[in-house]
Design a protein around this motif. Structure first.
Motif, PDB file in Angstrom:
ATOM      1  N   PHE A 182       6.489 -11.008  -6.769  1.00 54.57           N
ATOM      2  CA  PHE A 182       5.445 -11.664  -5.988  1.00 54.57           C
ATOM      3  C   PHE A 182       4.645 -10.670  -5.146  1.00 54.57           C
ATOM      4  N   MET A 183       5.143  -9.421  -5.033  1.00 55.18           N
ATOM      5  CA  MET A 183       4.410  -8.403  -4.281  1.00 55.18           C
ATOM      6  C   MET A 183       3.615  -7.452  -5.172  1.00 55.18           C
ATOM      7  N   VAL A 184       3.722  -7.602  -6.477  1.00 58.84           N
ATOM      8  CA  VAL A 184       2.952  -6.765  -7.404  1.00 58.84           C
ATOM      9  C   VAL A 184       1.529  -7.333  -7.487  1.00 58.84           C
ATOM     10  N   PRO A 185       0.501  -6.517  -7.219  1.00 61.81           N
ATOM     11  CA  PRO A 185      -0.871  -7.043  -7.231  1.00 61.81           C
ATOM     12  C   PRO A 185      -1.245  -7.675  -8.567  1.00 61.81           C
ATOM     13  N   ALA A 186      -2.034  -8.738  -8.479  1.00 58.10           N
ATOM     14  CA  ALA A 186      -2.555  -9.380  -9.685  1.00 58.10           C
ATOM     15  C   ALA A 186      -3.726  -8.608 -10.255  1.00 58.10           C
ATOM     16  N   TRP A 187      -4.440  -7.892  -9.383  1.00 60.49           N
ATOM     17  CA  TRP A 187      -5.606  -7.125  -9.814  1.00 60.49           C
ATOM     18  C   TRP A 187      -5.496  -5.690  -9.326  1.00 60.49           C
ATOM     19  N   PHE A 188      -5.921  -4.751 -10.169  1.00 55.31           N
ATOM     20  CA  PHE A 188      -6.033  -3.340  -9.805  1.00 55.31           C
ATOM     21  C   PHE A 188      -7.475  -2.926 -10.068  1.00 55.31           C
TER      22      PHE A 188
ATOM     23  N   GLU B 136       0.824  -1.201   0.000  1.00 57.39           N
ATOM     24  CA  GLU B 136       0.000   0.000   0.000  1.00 57.39           C
ATOM     25  C   GLU B 136       0.865   1.261   0.000  1.00 57.39           C
ATOM     26  N   ALA B 137       1.935   1.260   0.791  1.00 53.45           N
ATOM     27  CA  ALA B 137       2.807   2.431   0.874  1.00 53.45           C
ATOM     28  C   ALA B 137       3.480   2.726  -0.461  1.00 53.45           C
ATOM     29  N   VAL B 138       3.900   1.674  -1.169  1.00 56.61           N
ATOM     30  CA  VAL B 138       4.546   1.870  -2.470  1.00 56.61           C
ATOM     31  C   VAL B 138       3.548   2.400  -3.489  1.00 56.61           C
ATOM     32  N   LEU B 139       2.353   1.816  -3.548  1.00 56.76           N
ATOM     33  CA  LEU B 139       1.356   2.274  -4.517  1.00 56.76           C
ATOM     34  C   LEU B 139       0.934   3.714  -4.231  1.00 56.76           C
TER      35      LEU B 139
ATOM     36  N   LEU C  15       0.865   3.015 -13.230  1.00 56.15           N
ATOM     37  CA  LEU C  15       0.875   2.504 -11.857  1.00 56.15           C
ATOM     38  C   LEU C  15       1.487   1.106 -11.791  1.00 56.15           C
ATOM     39  N   LYS C  16       1.135   0.244 -12.752  1.00 56.66           N
ATOM     40  CA  LYS C  16       1.685  -1.108 -12.759  1.00 56.66           C
ATOM     41  C   LYS C  16       3.201  -1.074 -12.968  1.00 56.66           C
ATOM     42  N   ALA C  17       3.661  -0.179 -13.855  1.00 57.30           N
ATOM     43  CA  ALA C  17       5.098  -0.055 -14.080  1.00 57.30           C
ATOM     44  C   ALA C  17       5.798   0.458 -12.820  1.00 57.30           C
ATOM     45  N   HIS C  18       5.142   1.379 -12.124  1.00 61.55           N
ATOM     46  CA  HIS C  18       5.673   1.908 -10.864  1.00 61.55           C
ATOM     47  C   HIS C  18       5.817   0.793  -9.828  1.00 61.55           C
TER      48      HIS C  18
ATOM     49  N   LEU D 263      -2.627 -10.841  -4.603  1.00 63.51           N
ATOM     50  CA  LEU D 263      -2.931  -9.520  -4.083  1.00 63.51           C
ATOM     51  C   LEU D 263      -3.892  -8.779  -5.017  1.00 63.51           C
ATOM     52  N   ALA D 264      -4.822  -8.066  -4.409  1.00 57.41           N
ATOM     53  CA  ALA D 264      -5.737  -7.195  -5.143  1.00 57.41           C
ATOM     54  C   ALA D 264      -5.607  -5.791  -4.573  1.00 57.41           C
ATOM     55  N   ALA D 265      -5.372  -4.807  -5.449  1.00 54.17           N
ATOM     56  CA  ALA D 265      -5.236  -3.415  -5.037  1.00 54.17           C
ATOM     57  C   ALA D 265      -6.501  -2.649  -5.410  1.00 54.17           C
ATOM     58  N   TYR D 266      -7.047  -1.912  -4.449  1.00 50.23           N
ATOM     59  CA  TYR D 266      -8.245  -1.099  -4.670  1.00 50.23           C
ATOM     60  C   TYR D 266      -7.839   0.366  -4.596  1.00 50.23           C
ATOM     61  N   LEU D 267      -8.191   1.119  -5.629  1.00 45.56           N
ATOM     62  CA  LEU D 267      -7.659   2.449  -5.830  1.00 45.56           C
ATOM     63  C   LEU D 267      -8.773   3.480  -5.938  1.00 45.56           C
TER      64      LEU D 267
END
Length: 584
Positions: free
Chosen positions: A471-477, A418-421, A460-463, A444-448
């Motif tokens: 393994f820490m990059v969310p599969a869903w945004f 969450e802090a990185v996103l 955002l995905k590139a970031h 992981l699922a990220a809600y924005l």
């Protein structure tokens, strides 16, 4: 109480079996004597560069004999090794190196291509210049004083503040694990080194074989599929191997006979599927499947649950009982022991409790607390895991207390993601949770919530990919107008909607029988109704474990010579179909 160092116990083994093979792989085979001499030369080199007791030495090497030599040499020089995963984003590697004040970095030409962190001194161990430098140095042990309380290594895990946490482990604790009676009986004579060495499983893969006169067999660099793993296990007559719970499940489902020569499989890092254990043991009645539980903070493994045929594991496999020297405490919120059958938080004490987090005294004090049940001054580690206590004192995992989850066997702090996103422009609020994928794995699922207008998802995905391990990059945004809240104003994570994984492009139907077969296999593995020939496997939610399953089934259906690397290069049906045409 262990009163030696890793290199001292290794020296005893060298004297006992000097001509036995210690490490093999990549066309290289080193005996115990040869490994010892190579490590001694590099240790003298490091001492000449100023490495002192407890001094960190960073390591970024591909899986090779040089990696084993470097690890041992650092200890012989009195230092501690700090492994850097070659798949880490450059910013993460640089942050780790900077946190140690620009230490010596041991690397190789291949890892240099992945990008090396900037530091004062970098040695490329496979260069001609470095080989000549080392050849001129003594092959005798440098004789540095060894203390079991010195640091052996610092391995980094996910941290809630947006920065990784370096777990500092001593020789005493690493030896306590490596010399545990669980490894006796000859089942770990030839151990396959297959896990990323920058993660805690390397403690087992390196030190259990080396300190018992066994052989480390190095898997080749890169991604392994079911067929290549099967070939490695058979060709090298592997007797002991650690597979994450997800990888073990794939192998048990797709090719349980691949374990026919293996004597013991260690698995864990996530919930172990009873059906996978049953299938593996039915196909291999002499096999031992040992469920392992622990963390980097407790020197990898703390409890275990050995399983043999005939197997009836019920609905859940316990995390079992403690390894030698480990004490388990299941406590309520008042630090009082819960009654048998009750549920509480698991605290671990005794052998294996790490020194703490490097440079983070506040976080160390929060997780490593005084042990009211032990000797004065002793500590216990607060795991954050809820467990129940069975009538036979075996522990059963129930869930997490805090915002940490296991993804592909790695512990991930949701707060770090969450802090990185949240650092990306255009976001007002971010929430990250773990959801179960269709294959039973956690993702992981990220809600924005955008601060103004739309979210630039590709940016955002590139970031995220630039700052986080894969393994820490969310599969869903998922973009929302607002995050759901509980009556007291906190994020209602249970009310976050189910993410939808749909094709990234317009559906394109298969155009020939082979494409029809490939589309059907893609859909079966991804558990979706329909896949077009231009749909990317990874855009549809595919990841490395599902990729292994996909390649295995394509090989079986089409008798095709494909690898996971091919899938990464050509992640669509159309791309794989064209690749098969080229091969033909």
């Amino acid at each position: 109480m262990v009163s030696a160092s890793l290199q001292e116990v290794f020296a005893v083994q060298v004297a006992r079996t000097p001509d036995a093979t210690a490490v093999s792989g990549g066309g290289v085979r080193l005996t115990y004597r040869e490994l010892d001499e190579c490590a001694n030369r590099l240790a003298h080199r490091l001492i000449g560069l100023g490495v002192t007791p407890d001094a960190p030495v960073a390591v970024q090497l591909r899986r090779s004999a040089d990696l084993v030599v470097a690890t041992l040499a650092i200890l012989k020089a009195g230092g501690c090794y700090v492994p850097l995963h070659d798949a880490y984003p450059p910013e993460r590697k640089q942050w780790i190196v900077d946190s140690f004040g620009s230490p010596v970095l041991l690397a190789d030409a291949a890892s240099k291509g992945d990008g090396l962190a900037a530091t004062t001194t970098t040695l490329l161990l496979d260069s001609a210049e470095e080989a000549a430098e080392l050849a001129a140095l003594p092959a005798t042990d440098p004789g540095r004083p060894a203390d079991p309380g010195q640091l052996a290594y610092v391995i980094h895990t996910s941290g809630s503040t947006g920065e990784p946490k370096g777990v500092a482990v001593t020789h005493r604790d690493a030896l306590g694990l490596a010399l545990d009676p669980a490894w006796e009986g000859g089942r770990h004579e030839r151990v396959l080194m297959v896990a990323p060495y920058a993660f805690n499983v390397s403690t087992y893969e390196l030190w259990v074989p080396l300190l018992h006169g066994g052989e480390i067999v190095l898997a080749p660099p890169g991604n392994l599929d079911v067929e290549s793993l099967r070939a490695l296990l058979a060709e090298h007559r592997i007797t002991g191997v650690h597979l994450t719970a997800g990888l073990f499940r794939v192998l048990a489902e797709e090719a349980p006979e691949a374990l026919s020569g293996v004597r013991e499989v260690l698995t864990g890092g996530d919930v172990i599927a009873p059906a996978a254990v049953r299938r593996a043991l039915e196909a291999n009645p002499d096999l031992v499947v040992r469920g392992m539980y622990g963390s980097t903070e407790t020197t990898l493994f703390a409890t275990h649950e050995p399983m043999t045929a005939p197997f009836d594991g019920g609905d859940a496999i316990p995390i079992g009982g403690p390894l030698a020297g480990v004490r388990t405490h299941v406590l309520d919120e008042n630090l009082a022991p819960v009654a048998p059958g009750g549920t509480g938080e698991l605290y671990l004490a005794g052998r294996g409790v790490a020194r703490g987090y490097h440079g983070k005294p506040d976080q160390t004090a929060d997780r490593f607390v005084a042990d009211p049940f032990g000797a004065p001054g002793s500590r216990m580690y607060r795991t954050g895991d809820l467990v129940s206590v069975g009538a036979d004192d075996r522990l059963v995992f129930v869930g997490r207390v805090s915002g940490q989850v296991k993804i592909r066997g790695f512990r991930v702090s949701l707060g770090e993601v969450e802090a990185v996103l949240a650092k990306h422009d255009g976001l007002a609020h971010v929430a990250v949770i773990a959801r179960e994928g269709d294959a039973g794995d956690q993702r992981l699922a990220a809600y924005l919530v955008p601060s103004d207008g739309d979210v630039d998802l590709p940016s955002l995905k590139a970031h995220a990919a630039r700052l986080l391990p894969d393994f820490m990059v969310p599969a869903w945004f998922v973009v929302l107008d607002a995050l759901p809240l509980t009556p007291n104003g906190k994020i209602d994570r249970a009310a976050l909607p189910e993410p939808e994984a749909g094709p990234a492009v317009e559906y394109v139907a298969p155009r020939n029988p082979r494409q029809e077969t490939l589309c059907a296999i893609f859909a079966e593995v991804l558990t979706t109704d329909r896949v077009g020939i231009e749909d990317s496997f990874f855009d549809l939610g595919g990841q490395s474990l599902l990729a292994m399953k996909l390649i295995s089934r394509i090989r079986a259906a089409l008798d095709a010579d494909l690898s996971i690397s091919d899938l990464f290069d050509q992640p669509t049906v159309a791309g794989l179909d064209a690749l098969l045409d080229e091969q033909a």
